[in-house]
Design an enzyme around this catalytic site. Structure first.
Site, PDB file in Angstrom:
ATOM      1  N   GLU B 117      43.737  13.947  46.979  1.00 17.62           N
ATOM      2  CA  GLU B 117      43.265  15.174  47.622  1.00 17.62           C
ATOM      3  C   GLU B 117      44.236  16.337  47.342  1.00 17.62           C
ATOM      4  O   GLU B 117      43.807  17.462  47.081  1.00 17.62           O
ATOM      5  CB  GLU B 117      43.142  14.944  49.137  1.00 17.62           C
ATOM      6  N   GLU B 124      42.297  23.125  42.322  1.00 21.08           N
ATOM      7  CA  GLU B 124      41.326  24.146  42.729  1.00 21.08           C
ATOM      8  C   GLU B 124      41.979  25.519  42.845  1.00 21.08           C
ATOM      9  O   GLU B 124      41.440  26.513  42.377  1.00 21.08           O
ATOM     10  CB  GLU B 124      40.699  23.759  44.075  1.00 21.08           C
TER      11      GLU B 124
END
Lengths: 650, 189
Positions: B117, B124
């Protein structure tokens, strides 16, 4: 230098006869003292008339913060020490809350501590009313009352002694004025020194200017390189934005009137940054706990530490012939996180300020709720005056008389010292803290609105300085970031000295600054150790200012709107040390910002479709397009002088 | 004591205000004056080699890591789910008193999800800076990274099930046995 005749000088030097009496503040002081005495009287009556222990304790708590706990300090009480410490601690908290009131305008906290502890001590007595009598200090009220009255007496005596010494000092100063003009040569700078001052910025000045430009030219919502401390006091980011903009404005006014380009964009950005909610969000708290009002709109009520300072920023920006976008309706808009928007234009802000000045009892406006700072008012008034000059309005004339009278009678002590700040609520003024900066720096902005008083105050300051060590008179705390350094005191006083043509003092201060805060040049940008961004802005003011530069900005309308100017060049490739349009010649001095090379410079406001000649090292011809713009490719290896004239002149 | 409570509240309000003032800091930059708009001069390799070991710098690296986790927890909603599941797994493991060797599997399972994650979030952010506008290549990169998180989550779930299964089974058996004995006891009575 022209020496004014003695009579003129005497007129200027003498202090206002009425400033021996602070009429309004004295009334307020009398009112507050009487209220306190009535409170003590009522509390004493309560104690004498009632048998209820809880009411007695509460009433004793009203004498001074924490005194209610003293009831529980009887000899038989095992917690005697604890209650005594509690009383001391409350008194200490109260002093802290007063400091907090000063720092953030929170008028609620001192009252909360005083009355809250009185109530809590009363409540404690209510819960333990059945305790043995030996636990109580039976004669507490007598001693507390005696302590309060004695303290009041001491304060009164100290007050009178100070007043007497101030009056004596005043008399001494007035006697000295007869020896004028020898004793008070105002401007120590000689004619030769003035002539030797170049009208262009040095490479050092440009590198310092880059420190400010770098920060101003980043995206509007970014604040890299700013010093984030609290947003209430002098270290707030809004002041860094203000003074960066003032410094760039004065540099533009003195050295670069014919340069807009990125210099104009930087000032524009600094004004737009003031609209960021993070900058003015402090007001919703101050408005709530200082004015007891909900609402975050920072413009309509006082808060001149934001409104007045921003108005000055915009006024100086527009006075230099830059864009007048902020004078258009909704030109300045503050939006908060809840979706509320507050839109104003510069004329509206000026009108609001004028209206408030007209209705102000003290003649001056409060910055923090209930605290009136003369310096903030000088800056605000300078905004009004500059606006008037640019737009040919007369707001300042409408408020000038009241402002001047109240300044002389309420904010200048009998000995001529400017009061740092006065509480509107209590009527009392703060003692002289902050050292030289509190006397010298206000003169800079005072010179823009009331030059005759400013000159007198500067003379007084110089007279005071004669018998003192210059370094020691400068406060060792940088007000721009609260760190230990004299940088802000040196630079602020130097900036004021330059405004009064006192170049010798300015040079001496800059030497002290060099010794204490050594400079570093990193990536062609200048900064100093242990100096705040605020102090750097003031240093640029001192370096780029000239005698009466601020005064001229506020009082002489710039008539250069139709003159050719440097419209566009890339930052930081090209740095501009001088840009002046005189006698139909646009003269500029350029430096390479990063590396030497061929750079294009766009000139605007030329006569459309007309030919011009550029004198660099070789002659160049340039043709203005339909809009009056022309671009010139200039080889810039080092200091490069360029002159542009219409071709038909030759 | 009422007065002590009141004074504590007063001190608390002072501290809260100072904490609030402290929180208004937008930049944690220690030397803001050294910030430059254009950092044109590259860092020389020599200066990197000459860097000396410093305890302060090591401690600072921890603060950067903590800041990264803080950003992730504040901005990524998936992290809130991961955090809830992590707490549930740890609570269940404590409740079921699993062995030390099985704890290893659980730690591994939880870690791979968090690591995946974190890498996905970092990617991102990077993609958003590199290409703020829509870009099919960037979209593919982001989707693949999200796929990696999904794989790690499936893997972690499998590891969790395999680890917990024997304990859950024995717990159910114990429970059933207990029920059985209780029923017998009732029958006797």
């Amino acid at each position: 230098m022209k020496i004014e005749n003695t009579q003129e000088k005497l007129h200027k030097v003498f202090l206002h006869p009425k400033n021996r009496h602070f009429s309004i503040s004295r009334k307020q002081q009398f009112f507050i003292t009487t209220t306190y005495l009535v409170l003590i009287l009522l509390a004493t009556a309560c104690i004498q008339l009632t048998d209820s222990l809880s009411i007695k304790t509460f009433a004793l708590g009203l004498y001074f913060p924490g005194s209610g706990f003293l009831y529980w300090t009887g000899y038989g009480n095992p917690d005697q020490t604890l209650f005594f410490l509690l009383a001391l601690f409350t008194a200490f908290s109260f002093i802290l809350s007063l400091i907090f009131w000063l720092a953030t305008g929170n008028v609620f906290l001192p009252f909360l501590i005083w009355f809250g502890t009185a109530v809590s001590s009363g409540f404690y007595s209510y819960l333990h009313s059945s305790s043995e009598k030996t636990l109580f200090w039976q004669s507490a009220e007598l001693y507390v009352l005696a302590f309060c009255l004695f303290s009041l007496l001491i304060l009164y005596v100290v007050f009178k002694v100070l007043q007497f010494s101030q009056l004596r000092k005043r008399k001494k100063f007035h006697n000295l004025t007869t020896e004028l003009p020898k004793k008070f040569t105002l401007s120590s700078v000689s004619e030769e020194t003035i002539n030797s001052l170049k009208d262009e910025l040095s490479l050092d000045d440009l590198q310092l200017m880059r420190l400010l430009l770098d920060r101003a030219l980043q995206p509007i919502n970014e604040f890299n390189g700013f010093e984030w401390n609290d947003q209430f006091q002098s270290g707030a980011v809004r002041y860094q934005l203000n003074f960066m903009s003032y410094a760039l404005s004065i540099a533009q006014s003195v050295h670069l009137p014919a340069f807009k380009g990125y210099l104009s964009e930087a000032q524009n950005n600094l004004i737009l940054k003031q609209q960021d909610y993070r900058i003015w969000s402090y007001w919703k708290y101050e408005n709530l706990w200082g004015n007891f009002k909900f609402g975050s709109d920072p413009i309509p009520r006082e808060n001149i530490m934001y409104t007045g300072f921003v108005a000055a920023q915009i006024s100086f920006f527009e006075a230099n012939g830059n864009s007048n976008r902020f004078s258009n309706p909704h030109g300045f808009t503050c939006s908060d996180n809840s979706g509320n928007s507050y839109s104003y234009s510069l004329p509206e802000i000026i009108e609001l300020l004028k209206t408030q000045y007209k209705s102000s009892k003290y003649g001056l406006l409060a910055c923090e709720p209930n605290w009136i700072y003369p310096l903030c008012n000088f800056i605000t008034a300078s905004a009004i005056r500059t606006y008037d000059t640019t737009n040919r309005t007369h707001h300042w004339e409408e408020i000038k008389a009241g402002f001047k009278h109240r300044l002389e009678t309420e904010f200048i002590r009998p000995d001529g010292m400017i009061i740092p700040f006065r509480s509107r609520f209590l009527g009392f003024a703060a003692p002289q803290i902050g050292g030289a900066i509190m006397q010298s720096f206000p003169c800079l902005f005072l010179n823009m609105i009331l030059p005759e008083i400013a000159e007198r105050q500067w003379q007084l300051f110089r007279h005071e300085l004669k018998s003192k060590n210059l370094k020691r008179t400068c406060w060792p705390i940088d007000v721009g970031n609260y760190k230990f350094s004299r940088a802000s005191s040196y630079t602020a006083t130097a900036a004021a000295a330059v405004e009064f043509g006192d170049q010798d003092l300015a040079n001496e201060l800059m030497h002290l600054l060099d010794d204490e805060c050594p400079k570093h040049v990193c990536q062609s940008v200048f900064h100093r150790d242990r100096s705040s961004l605020w102090a750097h802005s003031l240093e640029l003011m001192a370096r780029s200012g000239r005698k009466d530069a601020f005064k001229k900005l506020a009082t002489i309308k710039a008539e250069n709107k139709s003159d050719p100017y440097i419209k566009r060049l890339s930052y930081p490739d090209v740095l501009v040390a001088k840009a002046i349009h005189e006698n139909n010649i646009l003269s500029m001095v350029l430096y390479p910002g990063k590396k030497p090379g061929l750079y294009s410079v766009t000139i605007g406001n030329l006569n459309p479709n007309r030919s011009y000649r550029a004198f660099i090292k070789t002659k160049q011809t340039l043709h203005a397009d339909d809009r009056g713009d022309a671009t010139l490719n200039i080889p810039i290896y080092d200091r490069t002088e360029v002159h542009i004239t219409p071709e038909d002149k030759y | 004591m009422v007065c002590c409570i009141l004074l504590s509240l007063l001190i608390g309000s002072f501290l809260w205000i100072f904490k609030f003032i402290g929180n208004t800091k937008l930049q944690a930059d220690q030397k803001p004056l050294e910030w430059r708009l254009f950092s044109v001069e590259p860092i020389s390799l020599n200066s990197l080699e000459e860097k000396q070991f410093s305890v302060r710098a090591r401690l600072k690296s921890f603060s950067y890591a903590a800041n990264g986790l803080n950003i992730m927890l504040k901005t990524e909603h998936n992290c809130w789910v991961h955090l809830t599941v992590t707490i549930l797994v740890f609570s269940s493991a404590l409740l079921l008193q699993i062995s030390v060797s099985d704890w290893r599997w659980l730690v591994l399972a939880i870690s791979i999800v968090w690591i995946a994650e974190a890498i996905n979030t970092a990617l991102e952010y990077l993609c958003d800076v590199v290409s703020p506008d829509l870009n099919s290549g960037i979209k593919a990169a982001k989707d693949i990274a999200a796929g990696a998180v999904l794989i790690s989550a499936i893997c972690a779930a499998s590891l969790g099930l395999l680890t917990f299964f024997p304990y859950i089974e024995s717990s159910i058996q114990n429970f059933a046995n207990a029920d059985f004995f209780i029923c017998k006891a009732f029958q006797k009575n």
